[in-house]
Design an enzyme around this catalytic site. Structure first.
Site, PDB file in Angstrom:
ATOM      1  N   ASP A 147     -66.828  64.700-121.738  1.00  0.00           N
ATOM      2  CA  ASP A 147     -67.918  64.916-120.802  1.00  0.00           C
ATOM      3  C   ASP A 147     -69.160  64.133-121.198  1.00  0.00           C
ATOM      4  O   ASP A 147     -69.686  64.283-122.305  1.00  0.00           O
ATOM      5  CB  ASP A 147     -68.250  66.412-120.734  1.00  0.00           C
ATOM      6  CG  ASP A 147     -69.276  66.723-119.671  1.00  0.00           C
ATOM      7  OD1 ASP A 147     -69.117  66.229-118.535  1.00  0.00           O
ATOM      8  OD2 ASP A 147     -70.233  67.465-119.961  1.00  0.00           O
ATOM      9  N   LYS A 159     -67.274  71.097-106.818  1.00  0.00           N
ATOM     10  CA  LYS A 159     -68.578  70.937-106.176  1.00  0.00           C
ATOM     11  C   LYS A 159     -68.369  70.629-104.692  1.00  0.00           C
ATOM     12  O   LYS A 159     -68.616  69.521-104.213  1.00  0.00           O
ATOM     13  CB  LYS A 159     -69.387  69.845-106.865  1.00  0.00           C
ATOM     14  CG  LYS A 159     -69.763  70.200-108.298  1.00  0.00           C
ATOM     15  CD  LYS A 159     -70.510  69.077-108.982  1.00  0.00           C
ATOM     16  CE  LYS A 159     -70.856  69.431-110.424  1.00  0.00           C
ATOM     17  NZ  LYS A 159     -71.545  68.320-111.135  1.00  0.00           N
ATOM     18  N   GLU A 194     -63.093  71.055-122.430  1.00  0.00           N
ATOM     19  CA  GLU A 194     -64.157  70.060-122.360  1.00  0.00           C
ATOM     20  C   GLU A 194     -64.791  69.884-123.734  1.00  0.00           C
ATOM     21  O   GLU A 194     -65.078  70.868-124.417  1.00  0.00           O
ATOM     22  CB  GLU A 194     -65.205  70.527-121.358  1.00  0.00           C
ATOM     23  CG  GLU A 194     -66.457  69.660-121.299  1.00  0.00           C
ATOM     24  CD  GLU A 194     -67.555  70.326-120.487  1.00  0.00           C
ATOM     25  OE1 GLU A 194     -67.531  70.198-119.253  1.00  0.00           O
ATOM     26  OE2 GLU A 194     -68.431  70.985-121.101  1.00  0.00           O
ATOM     27  N   LYS A 206     -65.059  75.240-120.889  1.00  0.00           N
ATOM     28  CA  LYS A 206     -66.220  74.351-121.007  1.00  0.00           C
ATOM     29  C   LYS A 206     -67.104  74.819-122.160  1.00  0.00           C
ATOM     30  O   LYS A 206     -66.778  75.764-122.869  1.00  0.00           O
ATOM     31  CB  LYS A 206     -66.977  74.309-119.687  1.00  0.00           C
ATOM     32  CG  LYS A 206     -66.156  73.701-118.559  1.00  0.00           C
ATOM     33  CD  LYS A 206     -67.024  73.403-117.351  1.00  0.00           C
ATOM     34  CE  LYS A 206     -66.245  72.641-116.303  1.00  0.00           C
ATOM     35  NZ  LYS A 206     -67.117  72.206-115.177  1.00  0.00           N
ATOM     36  N   ARG A 225     -69.299  69.040 -80.390  1.00  0.00           N
ATOM     37  CA  ARG A 225     -70.090  68.938 -81.627  1.00  0.00           C
ATOM     38  C   ARG A 225     -69.326  69.469 -82.832  1.00  0.00           C
ATOM     39  O   ARG A 225     -69.371  68.861 -83.912  1.00  0.00           O
ATOM     40  CB  ARG A 225     -71.411  69.695 -81.447  1.00  0.00           C
ATOM     41  CG  ARG A 225     -72.283  69.788 -82.698  1.00  0.00           C
ATOM     42  CD  ARG A 225     -72.430  68.469 -83.432  1.00  0.00           C
ATOM     43  NE  ARG A 225     -72.855  67.381 -82.580  1.00  0.00           N
ATOM     44  CZ  ARG A 225     -72.738  66.102 -82.898  1.00  0.00           C
ATOM     45  NH1 ARG A 225     -72.178  65.740 -84.056  1.00  0.00           N
ATOM     46  NH2 ARG A 225     -73.145  65.161 -82.072  1.00  0.00           N
TER      47      ARG A 225
END
Length: 288
Positions: free
Chosen positions: A220, A133, A199, A165, A98
């Site tokens: 973005d 992510k 960004e 960002k 598994r």
């Protein structure tokens, strides 16, 4: 690059989680002398990834188990193909089954989806890249799978590059500095080998960012029209990355705007595992 120490560390933890005191079922039902042969088979078309990870699950369970990989990472396969063959003590094969499947099914799912994104931008010269992510603890595996599918990796971690960002920029300019002044100060504190990406979410931010001499500008959540305008405004003075709402249906149109890089979290954060199976044949050689 996915290394053997990385593989062994993660796979060993998974094996420990799955059988902390051994496999009670196999130890109870399967004779200690029984041997088995198992074949990893494809139940749908895809792109393979995680061969070394699959093999490690068996090697770390019982070093006498032999795993023969019949396809390489990055190789396409069809439903019904045999991808690997496993031979050795039946108890060890059943115990590791598994964990080996879980890893290679997920990694092959990521590789397969990535290959579809890459195919959708073929001929444009655009790189399809992943994001941070990823599943905590499995980033190296999942990013290897992206490369197996023909994609590329963004910065591996927060330690690898400066990527400013919107929230960073808000704090950076809170003291009254212009965006250009603030970014020039950032650049002055960086080593010449450190990449600086910024960004932006509006076209009117581009000129201020460009004036600071950044390496990459991320556009973005721009519309296709604004992406084209952004590419024209940047005019080769920085790498142009498009991000936000990138899907398999939209990635081709985004690539056609002239950007250099398209990043998508979907490559890793919402990918179904590929349907692979391990068909085990046990020879119950009982002790005399």
């Amino acid at each position: 690059m996915l290394t053997l120490p990385q593989i062994d560390r993660v796979v060993a933890a998974a094996l420990e989680e799955d059988a902390p005191w051994g496999d009670l079922t196999s130890a109870t039902l399967i004779p200690a002398t029984a041997t088995a042969t198992a074949e990893l088979s494809a139940r749908e078309d895809g792109v393979f990834s995680g061969g070394d990870v699959f093999a490690a699950a068996f090697r770390l369970t019982d070093p006498s188990i032999e795993v023969t990989l019949l396809v390489d990472d990055g190789e396409r396969f069809s439903r019904g193909d045999t991808l690997a063959r496993v031979t050795g003590p039946a108890r060890g094969i059943l115990q590791a089954e598994r964990i080996g499947l879980n890893f290679t099914q997920r990694m092959s799912g990521i590789a397969t989806l990535t290959s579809r994104y890459v195919d959708a931008v073929a001929g444009t010269g655009v790189r399809v890249v992943d994001t941070r992510k990823t599943t905590p603890g499995l980033r190296a595996f999942e990013r290897h799978a992206v490369r197996s599918g023909g994609g590329f990796n963004h910065r591996f971690s927060l330690s690898d590059a400066v990527m400013a960002k919107d929230n960073h920029l808000a704090v950076l300019t809170a003291g009254g500095l212009s965006l250009t002044e603030a970014l020039v100060g950032v650049r002055a504190r960086l080593s010449h080998t450190t990449h600086l990406e910024v960004e932006v979410d509006r076209l009117d931010q581009i000129d201020e960012v460009l004036a600071a001499g950044v390496d990459t500008i991320m556009l973005d959540n721009f519309s296709l029209e604004d992406l084209r305008s952004g590419v024209e405004r940047i005019a080769g003075r920085a790498i142009v990355e498009a991000s936000g709402n990138v899907t398999l249906d939209s990635v081709g149109a985004i690539a056609a705007t002239g950007v250099d890089v398209i990043s998508s979290g979907a490559l890793t954060h919402s990918v179904p595992s590929l349907d692979l199976g391990l068909d085990v044949s046990v020879s119950a050689n009982r002790e005399p």
